[in-house]
Design a protein around this motif. Structure first.
Motif, PDB file in Angstrom:
ATOM      1  N   VAL A 166      51.322  29.154  27.692  1.00 42.62           N
ATOM      2  CA  VAL A 166      52.138  29.020  28.911  1.00 42.62           C
ATOM      3  C   VAL A 166      51.255  28.601  30.084  1.00 42.62           C
ATOM      4  O   VAL A 166      51.619  27.728  30.879  1.00 42.62           O
ATOM      5  N   GLN A 167      50.054  29.188  30.150  1.00 45.96           N
ATOM      6  CA  GLN A 167      49.174  28.814  31.265  1.00 45.96           C
ATOM      7  C   GLN A 167      48.775  27.344  31.184  1.00 45.96           C
ATOM      8  O   GLN A 167      48.613  26.668  32.183  1.00 45.96           O
ATOM      9  N   ARG A 168      48.653  26.851  29.967  1.00 49.72           N
ATOM     10  CA  ARG A 168      48.233  25.453  29.814  1.00 49.72           C
ATOM     11  C   ARG A 168      49.397  24.477  30.006  1.00 49.72           C
ATOM     12  O   ARG A 168      49.284  23.494  30.721  1.00 49.72           O
ATOM     13  N   LEU A 169      50.530  24.770  29.384  1.00 52.66           N
ATOM     14  CA  LEU A 169      51.634  23.801  29.409  1.00 52.66           C
ATOM     15  C   LEU A 169      52.593  23.984  30.591  1.00 52.66           C
ATOM     16  O   LEU A 169      53.355  23.093  30.912  1.00 52.66           O
ATOM     17  N   LYS A 170      52.552  25.192  31.156  1.00 49.44           N
ATOM     18  CA  LYS A 170      53.438  25.515  32.292  1.00 49.44           C
ATOM     19  C   LYS A 170      54.897  25.096  32.049  1.00 49.44           C
ATOM     20  O   LYS A 170      55.485  24.315  32.833  1.00 49.44           O
ATOM     21  N   PRO A 171      55.499  25.600  30.976  1.00 50.09           N
ATOM     22  CA  PRO A 171      56.901  25.229  30.714  1.00 50.09           C
ATOM     23  C   PRO A 171      57.807  25.820  31.790  1.00 50.09           C
ATOM     24  O   PRO A 171      57.478  26.840  32.403  1.00 50.09           O
ATOM     25  N   GLU A 172      58.971  25.183  31.946  1.00 48.17           N
ATOM     26  CA  GLU A 172      59.922  25.724  32.924  1.00 48.17           C
ATOM     27  C   GLU A 172      60.585  26.994  32.382  1.00 48.17           C
ATOM     28  O   GLU A 172      60.985  27.869  33.123  1.00 48.17           O
ATOM     29  N   ARG A 173      60.739  27.044  31.062  1.00 45.76           N
ATOM     30  CA  ARG A 173      61.503  28.145  30.487  1.00 45.76           C
ATOM     31  C   ARG A 173      61.058  28.391  29.039  1.00 45.76           C
ATOM     32  O   ARG A 173      60.641  27.458  28.346  1.00 45.76           O
ATOM     33  N   LEU A 174      61.163  29.650  28.599  1.00 44.22           N
ATOM     34  CA  LEU A 174      60.921  29.987  27.196  1.00 44.22           C
ATOM     35  C   LEU A 174      62.275  30.268  26.545  1.00 44.22           C
ATOM     36  O   LEU A 174      63.146  30.888  27.161  1.00 44.22           O
ATOM     37  N   ILE A 175      62.404  29.831  25.294  1.00 39.94           N
ATOM     38  CA  ILE A 175      63.656  30.082  24.570  1.00 39.94           C
ATOM     39  C   ILE A 175      63.289  30.645  23.196  1.00 39.94           C
ATOM     40  O   ILE A 175      62.357  30.146  22.551  1.00 39.94           O
ATOM     41  N   MET A 176      63.982  31.655  22.778  1.00 45.34           N
ATOM     42  CA  MET A 176      63.791  32.132  21.410  1.00 45.34           C
ATOM     43  C   MET A 176      65.065  32.790  20.903  1.00 45.34           C
ATOM     44  O   MET A 176      65.921  33.201  21.683  1.00 45.34           O
TER      45      MET A 176
END
Ligand code: FAD
Ligand code: SF4
Length: 531
Positions: free
Chosen positions: A110-120
């Motif tokens: 997450v720190q590297r890609l900085k996604p807007e949202r996580l989904i699972m």
């Protein structure tokens, strides 16, 4: 020497960094390309995330085959995603920078890609779900947890079923599921006029039927799986169990082939011999499908449909098809409902106040109680034993001895290839140990060695005698059975379903009972010393 990796050890299948909208988290038991996690997935903007982490193998001392089936299935799944052009952020076990846990790995991504949202999709374990929720909050990124549509009953539907009921019972849940899905229904009536053919499913072993057994289809490890097996030996060499016989389905195609093999060759006799046990025959007429289903390689609807089709086309009798369907549409959905309804408190339940440690022989199979030697030996060899071996041999002995339910739970979670907490915990702590006081089962599954004698050929090669509770050749199950009833007579006396067993206990003379109890105490001290 460390085996050379065939899998791409770099974490991403796309080295060019681009802004990421959704990071879709896929755990090892969520290998379902049709799951809700993929709804709205856009290959241009979204990325999948998978991580092989040592912590999941060591949290309970996992059987090597259990570790291997997860890793092998994950690697195959990664390949199939990549073939579809999906970018996968994948952390391999052997990667020296692997941080060993889901959360530290997720933090880094997450720190590297900085996604807007996580989904699972909802994980199969309460603690893991909480861990992801906390991590997302700490990272300041939104986490959307979607319903697991692999299951036929949602949490809301289970809550609706439970509403207003004083007691949950699988049988009523199962009938509701039959009505709702239309499976094995004849209009609004159950096919054949009865909901349940369990009474026809209790034959002991019959040597002629054993002689006609066709071994289940094997799936010899391909190159990718062989690499996993080598890595499991390298990283988890001290763990219990063997990889020698590893032949589990690890892809969706193999899972479908395993289902077809079962339906053609073993389903017709599944019902009748469901409870039988036989030396050297680990699978008998069972399906071996639980692992494939729990990893989500096989949709339970597909297994139910195949069994119903076999019945309707005359390939399998009704008692077999119904018996198999009840396990999946009934028990499997029911235990999931119980797990999510009662967690996290469920894990702490111990109504019988059982305190002893698990005997060491559960990890080695080295015991002169032949039934335990066979069931545990087979578990260590294959990562498998069937339901009655789990319930009425290994589970029963722990119950009668008075082993702490958490210790029993940790063993079951560790040693079976199909073990995932949502299904393992209610079966172990509830059904087999009665630690939940009757949520899962209406009474403890307590029995003497006579039950095992009737349902198996184990006793004839054992140094003990299943009918004896005292004396040198007394069967420890039988001794402990009477002791268990005496120990818990007060607690169990309000349970009408225990009255026959408690009446039989009362018929024991005082001297005989004293002798039994002294022998039971000796067994507890010898097999499970408390310090
Ligand atoms: P079959 O006998 O062929 O049954 C068909 C299918 O029905 C199984 O594949 C499984 O998906 C389902 N099923 C059958 N019984 C149950 C049940 N009681 N609860 C839920 N599903 C059921 N099952 C697991 O999948 N994972 C576990 O970790 C697990 N732990 C268990 C622990 C104990 C103490 C006990 C008593 C049972 C446990 N079970 C567990 C249930 C059952 O024993 C296994 O599902 C079964 O033995 C798997 O072998 P199979 O696929 O050949 O099943
Ligand atoms: Fe098990 Fe008792 Fe039978 Fe031996 S005699 S196999 S210990 S039930």
């Amino acid at each position: 020497m460390r085996p050379r990796s065939r899998t791409n050890p770099s974490h991403s299948s796309d080295s060019k960094e681009r802004p990421v909208r959704n990071l879709v988290l896929v755990l090892g038991d969520q290998l379902n390309e049709g799951s809700a996690a993929w709804e709205g997935f856009d290959k241009e903007r979204d990325v999948a995330w998978m991580a092989e982490v040592k912590g999941e193998a060591t949290r309970v001392w996992s059987h090597k085959s259990r570790v291997a089936i997860f890793l092998a299935a994950m690697r195959h799944f990664r390949r199939s995603l990549e073939k579809r052009g999906i970018r996968v952020e994948y952390r391999c076990l052997e990667d020296p920078s692997n941080r060993g846990g889901f959360i530290p790995e997720l933090v880094r991504t997450v720190q590297r890609l900085k996604p807007e949202r996580l989904i699972m999709v909802e994980p199969g374990e309460w603690q893991i779900r909480e861990g992801f929720r906390e991590a997302a909050a700490d990272l300041g990124v939104g986490l959307e947890i979607r319903n697991d549509t692999h299951f036929l009953c949602s949490h809301e539907e289970f809550a609706e079923h439970a509403r207003g009921r004083k007691q949950l019972r699988m049988e009523y849940f199962y009938r509701e599921m039959r009505r709702r899905t239309g499976v094995l229904m004849d209009g609004d009536q159950p096919e054949g006029g009865k909901w349940n053919y369990d009474a026809e499913n209790r034959s002991g072993p019959e040597p002629e039927a054993i002689g006609k057994l066709r071994p289940p289809r094997r799936f010899p490890p391909g190159a990718d799986t062989r690499e996993v097996l080598a890595q499991v030996e390298e990283f988890f060499g001290g763990h219990p169990g063997s990889l020698e016989h590893f032949d589990w389905p690890v892809t969706r195609e193999q899972a479908e082939q395993a289902l077809q093999d079962f339906v053609q060759n073993r389903l017709p006799s599944f019902g009748r011999y469901q409870d039988a046990m036989w030396t050297g025959e680990p699978y008998l007429y069972h399906s071996r499908l639980a692992a494939a289903m729990n990893l989500k390689l096989l949709d339970p609807r597909r297994a139910i449909e195949a069994a119903e089709d076999a019945y309707r086309s005359g390939q399998a009798p009704l008692n077999a098809a119904e018996g198999f369907i009840r396990q999946i549409l009934g028990w499997r959905e029911y235990v999931r409902g119980v797990y999510w309804r009662y967690m996290p408190d469920y894990l702490e339940q111990n109504v019988l106040d059982a305190r002893l440690p698990l005997p060491d022989f559960y990890w080695t199979g080295e015991t002169d109680l032949n039934c335990l030697h066979q069931a545990i030996g087979q578990t260590l060899q294959y990562g498998y034993s069937h339901h009655i071996q789990r319930l009425m041999v290994t589970g029963l002995f722990a119950l009668l001895l008075g082993v702490h339910p958490k210790a029993v739970h940790e063993w079951y979670l560790a040693v079976y290839v199909d073990a995932v907490e949502w299904v393992e915990l209610p079966n172990t702590l509830g059904m087999s140990q009665f630690a939940d006081g009757g949520i899962m089962a209406s009474k403890p599954y307590a029995a003497s060695g006579r039950y095992i004698e009737r349902m198996s050929n184990y006793c004839k090669d054992c140094r003990y005698h299943p009918g004896r509770a005292i004396g040198d050749d007394a069967c420890p199950f039988t001794t402990l059975y009477w002791d268990f009833l005496a120990r818990h007579a007060d607690t169990l006396s309000s349970n009408g379903r225990m009255s026959l067993q408690l009446r039989n206990l009362k018929r024991k003379g005082t001297d005989e009972l004293r002798e039994i109890r002294a022998k039971a105490a000796e067994l507890q001290e010898r097999l499970a010393p408390s310090s």
